[in-house]
Design an enzyme around this catalytic site. Structure first.
Site, short mmCIF file in Angstrom:
data_model
loop_
_atom_site.label_atom_id
_atom_site.label_comp_id
_atom_site.label_asym_id
_atom_site.label_seq_id
_atom_site.Cartn_x
_atom_site.Cartn_y
_atom_site.Cartn_z
N LEU A 22 34.69 45.06 37.30
CA LEU A 22 35.80 44.94 36.25
C LEU A 22 37.33 44.66 36.92
O LEU A 22 37.43 45.31 37.83
CB LEU A 22 36.00 46.02 35.07
N HIS A 26 38.95 40.93 32.87
CA HIS A 26 38.23 41.86 31.78
C HIS A 26 39.22 42.80 31.28
O HIS A 26 39.19 43.14 29.89
CB HIS A 26 37.22 42.75 32.54
P1 AMP Z 1 32.03 38.45 33.36
O1 AMP Z 1 31.94 39.79 33.49
O2 AMP Z 1 32.15 37.33 34.46
O3 AMP Z 1 30.70 37.83 32.42
O4 AMP Z 1 33.03 38.08 32.26
C1 AMP Z 1 33.16 38.88 31.13
C2 AMP Z 1 34.37 38.44 30.23
O5 AMP Z 1 35.47 38.51 30.92
C3 AMP Z 1 34.00 37.14 29.63
O6 AMP Z 1 34.68 36.62 28.44
C4 AMP Z 1 35.01 36.17 30.79
O7 AMP Z 1 35.43 34.89 30.48
C5 AMP Z 1 36.11 37.20 30.74
N1 AMP Z 1 36.90 36.92 32.06
C6 AMP Z 1 36.52 36.90 33.22
N2 AMP Z 1 37.57 36.59 34.30
C7 AMP Z 1 38.55 36.47 33.39
C8 AMP Z 1 40.00 36.00 34.07
N3 AMP Z 1 40.37 35.75 35.08
N4 AMP Z 1 40.98 35.89 32.65
C9 AMP Z 1 40.32 35.91 31.46
N5 AMP Z 1 39.15 36.51 31.30
C10 AMP Z 1 38.12 36.71 32.18
#
Ligand code: AMP
Length: 268
Positions: A22, A26
């Site tokens: 995270l 996140h």
């Molecule tokens: P992940 O752990 O990469 O699957 O991401 C989980 C959630 O966090 C997803 O909805 C992503 O789009 C969001 N997320 C990841 N990186 C970012 C970021 N830099 N800004 C906003 N949301 C993010």
């Protein structure tokens, strides 16, 4: 059992699905969920079925202790961290497949990826039964697909899209940024820099998708460590290519920096 208890008390539930490691991206979803819902569940699950055979499932960063501490500090009530064998036990056989929205961008480049995403998100929705679920615009195609899926399959869940959180120098936060060497980290700035050029063109009135793609492509090609996977302009709702910017349009890129594949985008 916890969800049933909350429901019996009439409390609203928010879900922030993640794969862990995270970071502030996140955290922004968690903050929003805590603000808008009585109780919040963050799932931390590196979903094996959304990774292709030559992708980074085995190497994907995992640090549950760190993730739990972050979730707690943000006021998340439960971290849901199932094992792959619990989510996909022996004889598991049901998948959720979306059609045209997955034909382009990451869907085209990562066959089976969104089948894995739709399936796991369905399972998480059924397990957690949230009133609202929070997704980042960082994964814009995923956000559009989840919005479509919720409509198509009659989920009574509000999907909340949250803005992209970036490092001070512009790089979009990502768990995969940890793969980058120092040189690659510097080279990775080409993603946000090229999109800024594209965004400026749009703001100056450029309507041609080709002109925007060409400008972004030219900027990325100046960076020796970068290799373009795609540069595309699509309608945000249908994720199909457009020739002209009109309505809500997504300008999305995927670029390899060395071996690390990074994505970024803006919505025009
Ligand atoms: P992940 O752990 O990469 O699957 O991401 C989980 C959630 O966090 C997803 O909805 C992503 O789009 C969001 N997320 C990841 N990186 C970012 C970021 N830099 N800004 C906003 N949301 C993010």
């Amino acid at each position: 059992a916890q969800v049933a208890e909350w429901k019996a008390e009439g409390l609203t539930i928010g879900l922030t699905p993640t794969m862990g490691a995270l970071h502030e991206g996140h955290m922004s979803l968690m903050e929003r969920a805590v603000k808008e819902c009585d109780r919040v569940v963050t799932s931390v699950f590196v979903n094996p079925i959304q990774f292709g055979p030559n992708e980074d499932y085995d190497n994907y960063p995992r640090d549950l202790e760190h993730d739990a501490a972050i979730a707690e500090s943000k006021g998340v009530n439960v971290v849901f961290h199932p094992e792959p064998e619990e989510m996909y036990p022996k004889n598991y056989n049901t998948y959720v497949v979306m059609e045209t929205l997955t034909d382009t961008l990451c869907g085209a480049k990562r066959p089976g990826h969104f089948r894995g995403v739709c399936t796991v998100v369905n399972k998480l929705f059924n397990i957690v039964q949230p009133d609202k679920a929070f997704f980042g615009q960082k994964d814009a195609q995923q956000l559009a697909i989840i919005m479509r899926m919720v409509k198509d399959l009659n989920f009574d869940i509000e999907i909340v899209g949250c803005p992209i959180i970036r490092e001070a120098d512009g790089l979009a936060k990502s768990s995969r940024n940890t793969y980058l060497s120092e040189d690659e980290r510097q080279a990775a700035l080409v993603l946000s820099r090229s999109l800024k050029i594209g965004k400026q063109l749009v703001e100056d009135g450029e309507k041609s998708a080709k002109a925007i793609k060409d400008a972004i492509t030219a900027e990325i090609n100046k960076e020796p460590l970068a290799r373009i996977d795609y540069v595309d302009v699509v309608d945000f709702e249908t994720i199909t290519p457009v020739d002209e910017i009109k309505g809500t349009t997504l300008v999305a890129i995927a670029v390899y920096i060395g071996k690390t594949r990074l994505i970024d985008n803006f919505i025009a």
